[in-house]
Scaffold this active site. Sequence first.
Site, PDB file in Angstrom:
ATOM      1  N   CYS A  71      24.970 -20.080 -94.587  1.00  0.00           N
ATOM      2  CA  CYS A  71      25.795 -20.829 -95.304  1.00  0.00           C
ATOM      3  C   CYS A  71      27.225 -20.570 -94.645  1.00  0.00           C
ATOM      4  O   CYS A  71      27.782 -19.524 -94.588  1.00  0.00           O
ATOM      5  CB  CYS A  71      26.000 -20.210 -96.829  1.00  0.00           C
ATOM      6  SG  CYS A  71      27.146 -21.246 -97.636  1.00  0.00           S
ATOM      7  N   CYS A 179      28.677 -27.341 -92.046  1.00  0.00           N
ATOM      8  CA  CYS A 179      28.109 -26.826 -93.291  1.00  0.00           C
ATOM      9  C   CYS A 179      26.450 -27.097 -93.187  1.00  0.00           C
ATOM     10  O   CYS A 179      26.071 -28.246 -92.400  1.00  0.00           O
ATOM     11  CB  CYS A 179      28.447 -27.753 -94.796  1.00  0.00           C
ATOM     12  SG  CYS A 179      27.255 -27.688 -96.104  1.00  0.00           S
TER      13      CYS A 179
HETATM   14  N1  DGL Z   1      25.333 -25.026 -97.018  1.00  0.00           N
HETATM   15  C1  DGL Z   1      26.616 -24.540 -97.380  1.00  0.00           C
HETATM   16  C2  DGL Z   1      27.675 -24.018 -96.078  1.00  0.00           C
HETATM   17  O1  DGL Z   1      27.056 -24.061 -95.083  1.00  0.00           O
HETATM   18  C3  DGL Z   1      27.515 -24.616 -98.456  1.00  0.00           C
HETATM   19  C4  DGL Z   1      27.129 -26.099 -99.424  1.00  0.00           C
HETATM   20  C5  DGL Z   1      27.764 -25.966-100.704  1.00  0.00           C
HETATM   21  O2  DGL Z   1      27.098 -25.427-101.318  1.00  0.00           O
HETATM   22  O3  DGL Z   1      28.821 -26.369-101.001  1.00  0.00           O
HETATM   23  O4  DGL Z   1      28.696 -24.163 -96.182  1.00  0.00           O
END
Ligand code: DGL
Length: 246
Positions: A71, A179
């Site tokens: 993430c 993301c």
């Molecule tokens: N998948 C996450 C990232 O790479 C975060 C997405 C979220 O929950 O806002 O930033």
Amino acid sequence: MSKIGVFDSGLGGLSVLKELRKLLPNEDYIYYADSINVPYGEKTDEELLELTSKIVDYLIKEDCKLIVIACNTATTSCMKKLREMYPDTIFVGTVPAIKVAYDYNYKDTIILSTPYTTKSKRVQELIHDYKRDDQNLYLVSGDNLASLIEDNNTSEINRVLNEILSPYKDKVDSVVLGCTHYSLIKDEINNVLPNVVQLDGCRGISEEVKRQLEKNNLLDNKGTGKLSIINTKSDDLVKRSYEILK
Ligand code: DGL
């Protein structure tokens, strides 16, 4: 210690897990999706540290030898602090692949990230380190895309992508998927930005995991690729996760 722990705010980190399992098929994995708390990209540093340290506690109890923060938001906000809090744990994180755009000499690049990552100091540091003078970088916030991806709301995803990306259609040659959720909607992004190269860090992160395991003598050649998935919101999302990994 046998497993690799991978976590994200939800389904996005599956894009990283998919690459990891290709590169390291003999490892066993545990995937932790905190879908009940999506979106991480709209939370504060304090909230993010509280959520992610709980997940790390859990993964350490489950005997994980290495933890992948799949993430960008959590890595950008908490990785430093998590490393201080858990000095015996090996962490590998995820940041927007701005360096990849630099390495491959792209000229006009969108950096598409969550609201948190878009505003973060870490992204400014990456831009400082890797932006060429002749390169144009456009920071675009994905707004509520992560939540829409969790909900599988395709029509709304298409509407938002159109709204935020179509102004750049004839201006860019590349888009950094900053993301991990966005790597799950590459087809939809391609519909709005055809002929634009999409860059994410999934392969690079997997290679870094391999390097770290080798360096620490922790590579497993006897694991069977076993995977357990935890989703804090619902069993339906666990089922969908297995579908995504197919
Ligand atoms: N998948 C996450 C990232 O790479 C975060 C997405 C979220 O929950 O806002 O930033």
